[in-house]
Design a protein around this motif. Structure first.
Motif, mmCIF file in Angstrom:
data_model
loop_
_atom_site.group_PDB
_atom_site.id
_atom_site.type_symbol
_atom_site.label_atom_id
_atom_site.label_comp_id
_atom_site.label_asym_id
_atom_site.label_seq_id
_atom_site.Cartn_x
_atom_site.Cartn_y
_atom_site.Cartn_z
ATOM 1 N N TYR A 304 0.736 -0.997 -0.082
ATOM 2 C CA TYR A 304 0.080 0.264 -0.012
ATOM 3 C C TYR A 304 0.832 1.255 -0.053
ATOM 4 C CZ TYR A 304 -4.046 -2.971 1.109
ATOM 5 O OH TYR A 304 -4.951 -3.997 1.135
ATOM 6 N N ALA A 305 0.300 2.296 -0.378
ATOM 7 C CA ALA A 305 1.134 3.370 -0.711
ATOM 8 C C ALA A 305 0.275 4.858 -0.427
ATOM 9 C CB ALA A 305 1.924 3.518 -2.115
ATOM 10 N N SER A 306 0.651 5.634 0.429
ATOM 11 C CA SER A 306 0.260 7.038 0.784
ATOM 12 C C SER A 306 0.813 8.240 0.137
ATOM 13 C CB SER A 306 0.166 7.157 2.255
ATOM 14 O OG SER A 306 1.210 7.494 2.778
ATOM 15 N N PHE A 307 0.350 9.137 -0.003
ATOM 16 C CA PHE A 307 0.717 10.294 -0.761
ATOM 17 C C PHE A 307 -0.225 11.530 -0.063
ATOM 18 C CE2 PHE A 307 -3.335 9.480 -2.873
ATOM 19 C CZ PHE A 307 -3.492 10.832 -3.346
ATOM 20 N N GLN A 308 0.330 12.673 -0.465
ATOM 21 C CA GLN A 308 -0.583 14.030 0.083
ATOM 22 C C GLN A 308 -0.775 14.830 -0.979
ATOM 23 O OE1 GLN A 308 2.622 13.207 1.453
ATOM 24 N NE2 GLN A 308 3.820 14.914 1.874
ATOM 25 N N HIS A 309 0.010 15.305 -1.931
ATOM 26 C CA HIS A 309 -0.391 16.269 -3.018
ATOM 27 C C HIS A 309 -0.435 15.717 -4.538
ATOM 28 C CE1 HIS A 309 1.249 18.932 0.431
ATOM 29 N NE2 HIS A 309 0.028 19.537 0.039
ATOM 30 N N ASP A 310 0.266 14.588 -4.676
ATOM 31 C CA ASP A 310 0.601 14.006 -6.034
ATOM 32 C C ASP A 310 -0.771 13.776 -6.760
ATOM 33 O OD1 ASP A 310 2.442 13.853 -3.948
ATOM 34 O OD2 ASP A 310 3.635 11.954 -5.085
ATOM 35 N N TRP A 327 -4.650 8.260 0.508
ATOM 36 C CA TRP A 327 -4.330 9.641 0.889
ATOM 37 C C TRP A 327 -3.739 9.721 2.421
ATOM 38 C CZ3 TRP A 327 -6.062 13.579 4.075
ATOM 39 C CH2 TRP A 327 -5.660 14.599 3.886
ATOM 40 N N GLY A 328 -3.117 10.867 2.436
ATOM 41 C CA GLY A 328 -2.411 11.223 3.982
ATOM 42 C C GLY A 328 -2.299 12.511 4.025
ATOM 43 N N SER A 329 -2.393 13.149 5.077
ATOM 44 C CA SER A 329 -2.286 14.494 5.416
ATOM 45 C C SER A 329 -0.632 14.978 5.593
ATOM 46 C CB SER A 329 -3.296 15.072 6.648
ATOM 47 O OG SER A 329 -2.820 14.504 7.761
ATOM 48 N N ASP A 330 -0.204 13.906 6.230
ATOM 49 C CA ASP A 330 1.214 14.296 6.856
ATOM 50 C C ASP A 330 1.339 15.313 7.972
ATOM 51 O OD1 ASP A 330 4.016 13.783 7.145
ATOM 52 O OD2 ASP A 330 4.549 15.462 5.707
ATOM 53 N N TYR A 331 -0.224 15.492 8.770
ATOM 54 C CA TYR A 331 -0.324 16.345 9.664
ATOM 55 C C TYR A 331 0.841 16.080 10.928
ATOM 56 C CZ TYR A 331 -2.644 18.067 14.109
ATOM 57 O OH TYR A 331 -3.158 18.806 15.060
ATOM 58 N N SER A 353 -14.429 10.184 -10.317
ATOM 59 C CA SER A 353 -15.552 9.288 -9.829
ATOM 60 C C SER A 353 -15.660 9.118 -8.688
ATOM 61 C CB SER A 353 -15.607 8.021 -10.723
ATOM 62 O OG SER A 353 -14.677 7.236 -10.164
ATOM 63 N N ASP A 354 -16.944 9.067 -7.975
ATOM 64 C CA ASP A 354 -17.103 8.849 -6.527
ATOM 65 C C ASP A 354 -16.276 7.676 -6.282
ATOM 66 O OD1 ASP A 354 -18.559 11.084 -6.512
ATOM 67 O OD2 ASP A 354 -20.525 10.085 -6.539
ATOM 68 N N ASP A 355 -16.467 6.486 -7.005
ATOM 69 C CA ASP A 355 -15.955 5.498 -6.693
ATOM 70 C C ASP A 355 -14.254 5.492 -6.318
ATOM 71 O OD1 ASP A 355 -18.177 3.861 -6.612
ATOM 72 O OD2 ASP A 355 -18.085 3.004 -8.494
ATOM 73 N N VAL A 356 -13.665 6.101 -7.320
ATOM 74 C CA VAL A 356 -12.105 6.292 -7.220
ATOM 75 C C VAL A 356 -12.044 7.121 -5.896
ATOM 76 C CG1 VAL A 356 -10.197 7.422 -8.160
ATOM 77 C CG2 VAL A 356 -11.838 5.807 -9.668
ATOM 78 N N ARG A 357 -12.681 8.114 -5.980
ATOM 79 C CA ARG A 357 -12.577 9.068 -4.606
ATOM 80 C C ARG A 357 -12.574 8.374 -3.351
ATOM 81 N NH1 ARG A 357 -15.870 10.846 -1.406
ATOM 82 N NH2 ARG A 357 -17.546 10.730 -3.027
ATOM 83 N N LYS A 358 -13.639 7.672 -3.206
ATOM 84 C CA LYS A 358 -13.881 7.083 -1.920
ATOM 85 C C LYS A 358 -12.778 5.899 -1.639
ATOM 86 C CE LYS A 358 -17.745 4.884 0.600
ATOM 87 N NZ LYS A 358 -17.361 3.448 0.897
ATOM 88 N N ARG A 359 -12.433 5.451 -2.692
ATOM 89 C CA ARG A 359 -11.161 4.197 -2.503
ATOM 90 C C ARG A 359 -9.997 4.802 -1.947
ATOM 91 N NH1 ARG A 359 -10.033 -1.103 -1.544
ATOM 92 N NH2 ARG A 359 -7.757 -1.296 -2.090
ATOM 93 N N ILE A 360 -9.555 5.844 -2.466
ATOM 94 C CA ILE A 360 -8.365 6.620 -2.346
ATOM 95 C C ILE A 360 -8.370 7.406 -0.769
ATOM 96 C CG2 ILE A 360 -6.653 8.174 -2.702
ATOM 97 C CD1 ILE A 360 -7.335 7.676 -5.730
ATOM 98 N N THR A 361 -9.455 7.929 -0.569
ATOM 99 C CA THR A 361 -9.725 8.864 0.599
ATOM 100 C C THR A 361 -10.194 8.062 1.868
ATOM 101 O OG1 THR A 361 -12.138 9.445 0.249
ATOM 102 C CG2 THR A 361 -10.085 10.713 -0.657
#
Length: 381
Positions: A304-310, A327-331, A353-361
């Motif tokens: 698995y891989a996380s990113f913030q702005h890419d 996704w990750g905030s790096d807070y 798409s909603d499906d893609v957004r929901k998967r990543i977020t």
């Protein structure tokens, strides 16, 4: 750019954040003979350089510029950087629900050379984080910490922390030079223990051992472009850690073991999948060990891989078929999204798409860490 409070809130889980422990956590909770070995920094009178002492070693480094120093000042940090209760208020404002929480002191772990002090210091951190983070809210998923100097110590602490409720363990991308690297067979008991405990192995970029003897600690490149080159350089060791666990057969032998490489982007996974599969196929006569599955299948299913702005990370899913994007905030770090999280999320996902957004977020995080609740609960509140 639209103001954050003018936008319809996109709720997300974060696969990357950090907590600032008390500065004296280790010094105050270890016997004096061990406490004197934990990291401490002494600034020069003019504030330009500091000397850092860690485990009988020392090195000098230049302090951040004035703008960065202002950010690092306590009064300028995110309110919840050290306080989990205040942190939840920050997350609600930003639109972040659950988050994986990495240590700050623990990022020094790969630079210790004395097994006893590292083992005991990390045990202190793990016990402290239960009360300070884990018990505050199920939304916060702290990472356990284990010694990388001795495998037996690592196995024992992983099993102990799993029983205490931890679901992930932080690992530096590269162990200390005194220890075996991740592709060595000596780590096999640790991989087996992590799989049995259902513990995610959470590697974080930028955690290579510090070269104490270097006159330019933290600096690989100098001259034009040095700042960008050095920042980018920190991402590569995370990719190497994943490669080592794939090529050595560790992930193939343990198909239920999952690893996360945090803050390193996502498009590198499809690239490595192609490159490693080509190497395995074209050089099969020299490949040891033989794998039951292709490197691509292993990477796509267990890494698995996380990113913030890419923006390219979204394309890793939509265009390359790699679904373990998070996704990750790096807070609350400077590279993170605190203060502009909603602008960042809308920039990434408006028109997706909603499906893609929901998967990543949301969903990729919940796949690794179920039980943190759903962001929709907060959205409806």
């Amino acid at each position: 750019m639209r103001r954050q409070d003018d936008m319809a809130k996109i709720w997300a889980n974060s696969g990357d954040s950090h907590f600032l422990e008390p500065d004296d956590l280790w010094r105050s909770n270890l016997p004096p003979r061990l406490a004197e070995l934990v990291p401490r920094a002494v600034k020069d009178p003019d504030g330009t350089y500091e000397t850092v002492y860690v485990d009988g070693q020392s090195f000098r480094r230049k302090l951040p510029n004035v703008q960065a120093q202002e950010f690092l000042d306590e009064s300028s940090r995110a309110p919840g950087a050290r306080d989990a209760t205040l942190r939840l208020a920050d997350l609600d404002t930003e639109g972040v629900w659950g988050e994986l929480v990495f240590p700050s002191l623990g990022l020094w772990s790969s630079s210790f050379r004395t097994p006893e002090v590292l083992r005991e210091a990390l045990r202190v951190s793990n016990d402290w984080a239960i009360e300070a983070i884990m018990k505050v809210s199920p939304r916060l998923v702290p990472t356990a910490q284990v010694s990388t100097l001795q495998v037996d110590d690592a196995v024992a602490e992983l099993e102990r922390t799993a029983e205490l409720g931890y679901r992930a363990v932080f690992l530096p991308t590269t162990p200390h030079p005194l220890a075996d690297d991740w592709n060595r067979d000596s780590w096999e008991p640790f991989w087996a223990a992590a799989e049995a405990a259902n513990m995610v192995l959470a590697f974080h970029v930028g955690t290579d051992p510090i070269d104490i003897g270097s006159q330019q600690v933290g600096v690989v490149y100098r001259g034009p472009g040095g700042a960008v080159l050095n920042y980018t350089e920190t991402t590569f060791s995370g990719q190497r850690a994943a490669m080592k666990l794939v090529a050595s057969g560790a992930l193939d032998r343990h198909p239920d073991l999952r690893i996360l490489v945090a803050e390193g982007g996502a498009t590198w996974v499809p690239f490595l999948a192609d490159r490693m599969t080509e190497g395995y196929r074209q050089h099969h006569m020299a490949v040891r060990p033989k794998l039951k599955r292709s490197p691509k299948e292993i990477l796509y299913s267990q890494v698995y891989a996380s990113f913030q702005h890419d923006a390219s990370a979204v394309a890793a899913l939509t265009g390359m078929g790699y679904r373990n994007v998070m996704w990750g905030s790096d807070y609350p770090h400077m590279e993170g999204t605190f203060g502009h999280t909603q602008e960042t999320l809308h920039g990434l996902f408006d028109g997706v798409s909603d499906d893609v957004r929901k998967r990543i977020t949301i969903d990729t995080f919940l796949e690794l860490f179920p039980g943190v609740g759903e962001p929709a609960v907060a959205a409806a509140a």
